[in-house]
Write an enzyme that holds these catalytic residues in place. Structure first.
Site, PDB file in Angstrom:
ATOM      1  N   LYS A 190       6.263  -5.727  30.859  1.00 38.65           N
ATOM      2  CA  LYS A 190       7.112  -4.588  30.096  1.00 38.65           C
ATOM      3  C   LYS A 190       6.066  -3.322  29.837  1.00 38.65           C
ATOM      4  O   LYS A 190       6.548  -2.126  29.822  1.00 38.65           O
ATOM      5  CB  LYS A 190       7.722  -4.816  29.291  1.00 38.65           C
ATOM      6  CG  LYS A 190       8.771  -5.845  29.390  1.00 38.65           C
ATOM      7  CD  LYS A 190      10.053  -5.909  28.376  1.00 38.65           C
ATOM      8  CE  LYS A 190      10.846  -7.074  28.118  1.00 38.65           C
ATOM      9  NZ  LYS A 190      11.750  -7.320  29.195  1.00 38.65           N
ATOM     10  N   ASP A 196       9.090  -8.873  17.433  1.00 38.57           N
ATOM     11  CA  ASP A 196       9.455  -8.718  18.763  1.00 38.57           C
ATOM     12  C   ASP A 196       9.131  -7.588  19.488  1.00 38.57           C
ATOM     13  O   ASP A 196       9.861  -6.558  19.018  1.00 38.57           O
ATOM     14  CB  ASP A 196      10.876  -9.306  19.102  1.00 38.57           C
ATOM     15  CG  ASP A 196      11.330  -9.147  20.669  1.00 38.57           C
ATOM     16  OD1 ASP A 196      10.148  -8.643  21.285  1.00 38.57           O
ATOM     17  OD2 ASP A 196      12.423  -9.616  20.913  1.00 38.57           O
ATOM     18  N   HIS A 203      17.276  -9.617  21.163  1.00 36.36           N
ATOM     19  CA  HIS A 203      17.288 -10.113  22.263  1.00 36.36           C
ATOM     20  C   HIS A 203      17.396 -11.636  22.205  1.00 36.36           C
ATOM     21  O   HIS A 203      17.079 -12.186  21.075  1.00 36.36           O
ATOM     22  CB  HIS A 203      15.967  -9.784  23.110  1.00 36.36           C
ATOM     23  CG  HIS A 203      15.950 -10.190  24.479  1.00 36.36           C
ATOM     24  ND1 HIS A 203      15.758 -11.748  24.765  1.00 36.36           N
ATOM     25  CD2 HIS A 203      16.227  -9.376  25.760  1.00 36.36           C
ATOM     26  CE1 HIS A 203      15.561 -11.681  26.091  1.00 36.36           C
ATOM     27  NE2 HIS A 203      16.028 -10.464  26.626  1.00 36.36           N
ATOM     28  N   CYS A 260      20.943  -9.450  27.743  1.00 30.78           N
ATOM     29  CA  CYS A 260      20.503 -10.547  26.948  1.00 30.78           C
ATOM     30  C   CYS A 260      20.608 -10.130  25.559  1.00 30.78           C
ATOM     31  O   CYS A 260      19.546 -10.657  24.810  1.00 30.78           O
ATOM     32  CB  CYS A 260      19.154 -10.999  27.340  1.00 30.78           C
ATOM     33  SG  CYS A 260      18.944 -11.570  29.108  1.00 30.78           S
ATOM     34  N   GLN A 275       9.738  -4.579  23.724  1.00 27.83           N
ATOM     35  CA  GLN A 275      10.204  -3.079  24.034  1.00 27.83           C
ATOM     36  C   GLN A 275       9.209  -2.018  23.469  1.00 27.83           C
ATOM     37  O   GLN A 275       9.323  -0.984  24.276  1.00 27.83           O
ATOM     38  CB  GLN A 275      11.601  -2.613  23.860  1.00 27.83           C
ATOM     39  CG  GLN A 275      12.524  -3.567  24.613  1.00 27.83           C
ATOM     40  CD  GLN A 275      12.583  -3.524  26.129  1.00 27.83           C
ATOM     41  OE1 GLN A 275      12.273  -2.355  26.501  1.00 27.83           O
ATOM     42  NE2 GLN A 275      13.004  -4.499  26.746  1.00 27.83           N
TER      43      GLN A 275
HETATM   44  N1  7TS Z   1      12.609  -9.261  23.531  1.00 25.43           N
HETATM   45  C1  7TS Z   1      13.262  -8.034  23.716  1.00 25.43           C
HETATM   46  C2  7TS Z   1      13.450  -7.132  22.977  1.00 25.43           C
HETATM   47  C3  7TS Z   1      13.285  -7.812  25.182  1.00 25.43           C
HETATM   48  O1  7TS Z   1      13.916  -6.725  25.623  1.00 25.43           O
HETATM   49  C4  7TS Z   1      12.918  -8.858  26.199  1.00 25.43           C
HETATM   50  C5  7TS Z   1      13.301  -8.795  27.684  1.00 25.43           C
HETATM   51  C6  7TS Z   1      12.421 -10.154  25.604  1.00 25.43           C
HETATM   52  C7  7TS Z   1      12.249 -10.142  24.152  1.00 25.43           C
HETATM   53  C8  7TS Z   1      12.074 -11.289  26.482  1.00 25.43           C
HETATM   54  O2  7TS Z   1      10.761 -10.792  27.034  1.00 25.43           O
HETATM   55  P1  7TS Z   1      10.198 -12.058  28.216  1.00 25.43           P
HETATM   56  O3  7TS Z   1       8.940 -10.962  28.880  1.00 25.43           O
HETATM   57  O4  7TS Z   1       9.869 -13.112  27.385  1.00 25.43           O
HETATM   58  O5  7TS Z   1      11.345 -12.113  29.284  1.00 25.43           O
HETATM   59  N2  7TS Z   1      14.296  -7.877  27.957  1.00 25.43           N
HETATM   60  C9  7TS Z   1      14.876  -7.575  29.323  1.00 25.43           C
HETATM   61  C10 7TS Z   1      15.887  -6.724  29.403  1.00 25.43           C
HETATM   62  O6  7TS Z   1      16.013  -5.777  28.578  1.00 25.43           O
HETATM   63  N3  7TS Z   1      16.190  -6.586  30.624  1.00 25.43           N
HETATM   64  O7  7TS Z   1      15.742  -7.809  31.282  1.00 25.43           O
HETATM   65  C11 7TS Z   1      14.596  -8.226  30.330  1.00 25.43           C
END
Ligand code: 7TS
Length: 409
Positions: free
Chosen positions: A229, A203, A126, A367, A206
């Protein structure tokens, strides 16, 4: 279609938003990769906090503040157990995965890396596990090395072995890909990175809603997650880091709560983990995150993983029968995510028409633009499953795709 191994109707009934209709149809929510819906116990934890428990933490001597502090620190202990960390000193509350990774980049990495040192990232990351390292590259003159993926969307351990050297200081890798669903062999990757003395940041954005995560078993050095999430609130997440690393790291941000004493000449920092929690934290968020972790633990993450694997198998079989549909990402070890493209139809048009059928999916580069570049597509339509999705939801997904296809072709 197999039997639901979870007491499905009881789980679904805990999510009020799923009772809504969208464009005249019962909502089928399949954008869990972006954010999940919230169960009543999380909504109620936030509600109760603001109705009857709200006070700032770590400062008041009055009862209300002491109770808020107990709840906030209790949430940290819940998170420790959830990840099986050794100590609550290793659990830093942050805004989410993005902030956790930026913290590691600007504190640990900035302090420990020098020009020409190398950070390895995979091609399936990501943007939030790419851009913070690029910022650091521009600050320090380090090198960013990319571990490529194969056509199934998997990384190859031998390729990683070929990339690591004494110059490698960090491997930054996603546990599960948001764009492809691939689940990476973290334990083996950690062993390879550690064999050259490199640290590993995982990370977990997910992974944490879908599988048991044990940071001691993985032996990773850093693990990042986002509450929103995993059925928790937005604006709260966790950075897990090994205590000896956090102990040696400089603060990421300065402000209240992260200090022990301040004069204009010198400031002494607070103990772990407060050294990394400057300012008033997201107290309600932490309490809500603990409620979400309890929700997951009560059902059991192994059961959730087994159930979602059945959903994925069923959905994959169904989608493969649709003429012109191509699934992007067919890793052997895969979580409940299906990305696909359809002949000449643009993913955005497809998702917009699917919304007319009440089916919420995401169409974008997710992303993860390098993943799109790898597969030579501008974007995909992505259906990502959660614990409340049913086999009937998959049938609605298939129907919505067929309807959209009929309209557009
Ligand atoms: N890493 C992964 C693997 C992700 O899927 C996401 C967000 C992030 C980091 C960032 O997470 P945040 O909570 O700090 O924003 N992924 C997604 C997506 O797949 N669609 O919208 C956000």
């Amino acid at each position: 279609m197999s039997e639901d191994p979870l007491d499905f109707s009881l789980i679904r009934a805990q999510f009020p938003i799923l009772e809504q209709t969208e464009n005249g149809h019962p909502l089928v929510y399949l954008d869990n990769g972006a954010t999940s819906q919230k169960p009543l116990r999380v909504i109620e934890a936030l509600d109760t906090y603001y109705r009857s428990q709200n006070a700032n933490v770590h400062r008041g001597v009055y009862g209300l503040s002491e109770r808020a502090t107990e709840l906030y620190e209790g949430a940290r202990e819940t998170a420790r157990v959830f990840l099986n960390a050794r100590s609550t000193k290793e659990m830093v509350f942050v805004r989410g995965t993005t902030e956790a990774i930026n913290l590691v980049a600007q504190s640990w990495a900035r302090d420990n890396l020098k020009e020409d040192d190398e950070i390895i990232v995979t091609e399936m990351e990501h943007h939030s596990n790419i851009v913070p390292w690029q910022l650091l590259r521009d600050q320090l003159g380090i090198r960013l090395i990319v571990l490529r993926i194969n056509q199934s969307g998997e990384i190859c351990l031998n390729a990683l072995k070929g990339l690591v050297s004494e110059k490698t200081k960090l491997l930054a890798v996603t546990h599960m890909s948001n764009a492809l669903g691939s689940i990476n062999p973290i334990k083996e990757m950690v062993e390879i990175a550690h064999s050259v003395g490199a640290k590993v940041l995982v990370d977990g954005a997910q992974a944490t809603p879908h599988m048991t995560v044990d940071v001691q078993d993985l032996d990773c050095d850093f693990y990042a997650l986002s509450g929103h999430k995993m059925y928790g609130p937005t604006g709260i997440g966790i950075l897990y880091a090994k205590e000896e690393l956090l102990e040696a790291m400089p603060p990421y941000q300065g402000g209240g709560d992260m200090i022990y004493s301040v004069t204009f000449e010198k400031t002494e920092y607070n103990v772990l983990p407060y050294k990394f929690e400057a300012g008033t934290p997201h107290i309600a968020g932490a309490i809500g995150l603990a409620a979400a972790m309890d929700f997951l633990t009560d059902i059991g993450l192994d059961r959730i993983a087994a159930y979602e694997a059945e959903l994925l198998t069923y959905a994959t079989e169904q989608l493969k029968q649709i003429d012109g549909l191509r699934i992007i990402g067919e890793a052997q070890n895969k979580g409940g995510v299906i990305s696909f493209v359809m002949d000449v139809i643009h993913p955005h048009d497809m998702a917009t028409l699917m919304d007319q059928e009440g089916v919420a999916v995401r169409a974008s580069h997710h992303c993860a633009m390098p993943v799109m570049q790898h597969f030579n597509v501008p974007a995909t339509v992505r259906a990502s499953f959660g614990v409340y999705n049913s086999f009937a939801d998959i049938d609605r997904l298939v129907y919505a795709i067929e309807e959209a296809k009929a309209m557009l072709l």
